[in-house]
Design a protein around this motif. Structure first.
Motif, PDB file in Angstrom:
ATOM      1  N   LEU A 165       0.834  -1.203   0.000  1.00 41.07           N
ATOM      2  CA  LEU A 165       0.000   0.000   0.000  1.00 41.07           C
ATOM      3  C   LEU A 165       0.873   1.260   0.000  1.00 41.07           C
ATOM      4  N   VAL A 166       1.914   1.250   0.839  1.00 42.00           N
ATOM      5  CA  VAL A 166       2.826   2.397   0.903  1.00 42.00           C
ATOM      6  C   VAL A 166       3.516   2.595  -0.439  1.00 42.00           C
ATOM      7  N   ARG A 167       3.930   1.501  -1.064  1.00 38.20           N
ATOM      8  CA  ARG A 167       4.641   1.612  -2.350  1.00 38.20           C
ATOM      9  C   ARG A 167       3.763   2.304  -3.397  1.00 38.20           C
ATOM     10  N   GLN A 168       2.472   2.016  -3.396  1.00 35.27           N
ATOM     11  CA  GLN A 168       1.561   2.664  -4.339  1.00 35.27           C
ATOM     12  C   GLN A 168       1.501   4.175  -4.109  1.00 35.27           C
ATOM     13  N   HIS A 169       1.494   4.582  -2.849  1.00 33.05           N
ATOM     14  CA  HIS A 169       1.316   5.999  -2.525  1.00 33.05           C
ATOM     15  C   HIS A 169       2.597   6.824  -2.698  1.00 33.05           C
ATOM     16  N   VAL A 170       3.768   6.190  -2.527  1.00 34.52           N
ATOM     17  CA  VAL A 170       5.019   6.957  -2.627  1.00 34.52           C
ATOM     18  C   VAL A 170       5.686   6.781  -3.990  1.00 34.52           C
ATOM     19  N   LYS A 171       5.011   6.101  -4.898  1.00 36.44           N
ATOM     20  CA  LYS A 171       5.581   5.862  -6.229  1.00 36.44           C
ATOM     21  C   LYS A 171       5.911   7.195  -6.903  1.00 36.44           C
ATOM     22  N   GLY A 172       7.139   7.318  -7.369  1.00 36.92           N
ATOM     23  CA  GLY A 172       7.576   8.527  -8.057  1.00 36.92           C
ATOM     24  C   GLY A 172       8.126   9.598  -7.138  1.00 36.92           C
ATOM     25  N   PRO A 225      10.848  11.279  -4.775  1.00 32.68           N
ATOM     26  CA  PRO A 225      12.303  11.109  -4.672  1.00 32.68           C
ATOM     27  C   PRO A 225      12.770  10.689  -3.285  1.00 32.68           C
ATOM     28  N   ALA A 226      11.988  11.016  -2.268  1.00 30.00           N
ATOM     29  CA  ALA A 226      12.411  10.700  -0.911  1.00 30.00           C
ATOM     30  C   ALA A 226      11.189  10.520  -0.011  1.00 30.00           C
ATOM     31  N   VAL A 227      11.380   9.716   1.043  1.00 24.37           N
ATOM     32  CA  VAL A 227      10.295   9.431   1.973  1.00 24.37           C
ATOM     33  C   VAL A 227      10.837   9.443   3.398  1.00 24.37           C
ATOM     34  N   ALA A 228      10.110  10.097   4.284  1.00 22.35           N
ATOM     35  CA  ALA A 228      10.438  10.077   5.714  1.00 22.35           C
ATOM     36  C   ALA A 228       9.533   9.053   6.391  1.00 22.35           C
ATOM     37  N   VAL A 229      10.121   8.181   7.177  1.00 19.25           N
ATOM     38  CA  VAL A 229       9.364   7.170   7.920  1.00 19.25           C
ATOM     39  C   VAL A 229       9.479   7.493   9.405  1.00 19.25           C
ATOM     40  N   LEU A 230       8.356   7.699  10.055  1.00 22.01           N
ATOM     41  CA  LEU A 230       8.357   7.963  11.491  1.00 22.01           C
ATOM     42  C   LEU A 230       8.075   6.665  12.225  1.00 22.01           C
ATOM     43  N   GLY A 231       9.072   6.174  12.961  1.00 15.95           N
ATOM     44  CA  GLY A 231       8.919   4.918  13.683  1.00 15.95           C
ATOM     45  C   GLY A 231       9.939   3.893  13.235  1.00 15.95           C
ATOM     46  N   ALA A 232      10.368   3.044  14.174  1.00 11.09           N
ATOM     47  CA  ALA A 232      11.374   2.041  13.848  1.00 11.09           C
ATOM     48  C   ALA A 232      10.995   0.666  14.384  1.00 11.09           C
ATOM     49  N   GLY A 233       9.705   0.443  14.591  1.00 15.52           N
ATOM     50  CA  GLY A 233       9.241  -0.826  15.136  1.00 15.52           C
ATOM     51  C   GLY A 233       8.879  -1.833  14.065  1.00 15.52           C
ATOM     52  N   GLN A 234       7.974  -2.745  14.425  1.00 15.54           N
ATOM     53  CA  GLN A 234       7.596  -3.841  13.545  1.00 15.54           C
ATOM     54  C   GLN A 234       6.998  -3.347  12.231  1.00 15.54           C
ATOM     55  N   LEU A 284       9.811  -1.060   4.992  1.00 17.95           N
ATOM     56  CA  LEU A 284      11.092  -0.717   4.369  1.00 17.95           C
ATOM     57  C   LEU A 284      11.455  -1.562   3.146  1.00 17.95           C
ATOM     58  N   PRO A 285      11.276  -2.889   3.159  1.00 17.45           N
ATOM     59  CA  PRO A 285      11.671  -3.673   1.971  1.00 17.45           C
ATOM     60  C   PRO A 285      10.961  -3.242   0.699  1.00 17.45           C
ATOM     61  N   TRP A 286       9.787  -2.657   0.806  1.00 15.54           N
ATOM     62  CA  TRP A 286       9.028  -2.220  -0.361  1.00 15.54           C
ATOM     63  C   TRP A 286       9.526  -0.872  -0.895  1.00 15.54           C
ATOM     64  N   MET A 287      10.402  -0.200  -0.120  1.00 14.87           N
ATOM     65  CA  MET A 287      10.878   1.118  -0.511  1.00 14.87           C
ATOM     66  C   MET A 287      12.331   1.107  -0.971  1.00 14.87           C
ATOM     67  N   ILE A 288      13.118   0.187  -0.433  1.00 22.55           N
ATOM     68  CA  ILE A 288      14.541   0.145  -0.746  1.00 22.55           C
ATOM     69  C   ILE A 288      14.756  -0.037  -2.244  1.00 22.55           C
ATOM     70  N   GLN A 290      15.496  18.466   0.527  1.00 22.26           N
ATOM     71  CA  GLN A 290      14.589  18.249  -0.594  1.00 22.26           C
ATOM     72  C   GLN A 290      13.205  18.829  -0.300  1.00 22.26           C
ATOM     73  N   LYS A 291      12.601  19.405  -1.316  1.00 22.97           N
ATOM     74  CA  LYS A 291      11.302  20.053  -1.124  1.00 22.97           C
ATOM     75  C   LYS A 291      10.154  19.044  -1.119  1.00 22.97           C
ATOM     76  N   GLU A 292      10.246  18.069  -2.002  1.00 23.54           N
ATOM     77  CA  GLU A 292       9.138  17.116  -2.118  1.00 23.54           C
ATOM     78  C   GLU A 292       9.501  15.790  -1.458  1.00 23.54           C
ATOM     79  N   ILE A 293       8.819  15.478  -0.381  1.00 25.34           N
ATOM     80  CA  ILE A 293       9.055  14.199   0.292  1.00 25.34           C
ATOM     81  C   ILE A 293       7.705  13.585   0.679  1.00 25.34           C
ATOM     82  N   GLY A 294       7.696  12.264   0.772  1.00 25.33           N
ATOM     83  CA  GLY A 294       6.536  11.561   1.277  1.00 25.33           C
ATOM     84  C   GLY A 294       6.705  11.354   2.770  1.00 25.33           C
ATOM     85  N   LEU A 295       5.620  11.172   3.464  1.00 21.33           N
ATOM     86  CA  LEU A 295       5.657  10.957   4.907  1.00 21.33           C
ATOM     87  C   LEU A 295       4.866   9.704   5.244  1.00 21.33           C
TER      88      LEU A 295
END
Length: 210
Positions: free
Chosen positions: A122-129, A131-140, A146-150, A189-194
């Motif tokens: 689901l995340v991959r669909q929304h952040v497609k295209g 250039p950068a994405v910020a992820v808040l959280g480091a848990g499960q 992450l594997p879908w974004m790398i 960068q100006k354009e980032i996903g969250l």
């Protein structure tokens, strides 16, 4: 609900489930039943309890309908759980094994071909295209995303718990890690996903974005 010494407890991102012995924990159960509905405590017994657990594991009570992550979390919970060395403990061990088998059967027979079934896809669909994405959280949840974004976008992860975050380094060395704070929120960068992969209030996120 307090923790119970001879019980079993499974905690997900959305709920906390306790497996209680009706006889040994009768006083606790009765006290919970007297709580008002606003307390957020639900009590299930017998077949109804098994059905509810099956629904949760199959993702039928998740924000993303039929998502698969919760089954993996339950499988991990079962492998690490300390079952009491009693007949109750044996029952719990058998119960958790049976419900996993049934959940797999339900998914195979009834929950196929219904679109995205993982938070990562689901995340991959929304952040497609992007250039950068910020992820808040480091848990499960972050681990599942992450594997879908790398390799598809630049990922920068903001952690609140360093013990969780440092375990990601060997597996994802290309991900930049920063502590979650206003001082570390700047980005050139100006354009980032969250992507919010932590139990955070909207006000906290809004403050961080500002």
């Amino acid at each position: 609900m307090p923790a119970v010494l001879n019980g079993l407890e499974w905690q997900t991102c959305l709920r906390r489930i306790q497996f209680l012995n009706r006889i040994e924990n009768s006083a606790l159960i009765e006290a919970a039943e007297r709580n008002p509905p606003t307390a957020g405590i639900e009590i299930y017994r017998g077949r109804e309890a098994y059905g509810f657990l099956l629904e949760v594991i199959c993702g039928l009570n998740s924000p993303l309908l039929c998502e698969t992550a919760v089954m993996g979390q339950f499988r991990e919970f079962c492998s690490q759980a300390r079952f009491p060395n009693t007949s109750w403990g044996w029952f719990l061990r058998q119960l958790t094994s049976n419900v996993l088998v049934d959940a797999k059967r339900v998914r195979h027979d009834h929950l196929q071909g219904i679109g995205s079934q993982s938070y990562g896809s689901l995340v991959r669909q929304h952040v497609k295209g992007m250039p950068a994405v910020a992820v808040l959280g480091a848990g499960q949840l972050a681990r599942e995303i992450l594997p879908w974004m790398i390799g598809k976008t630049k990922a920068r992860l903001f952690y609140r718990n360093w013990l969780h975050a440092k375990d990601l380094l060997p597996e994802y060395p290309e991900v930049q890690l920063d502590q979650y704070s206003a001082d570390d929120a700047g980005w050139e960068q100006k354009e980032i996903g969250l992507v919010i992969a932590a139990p955070m209030k909207a006000a906290e996120v809004a403050d961080w974005i500002r």
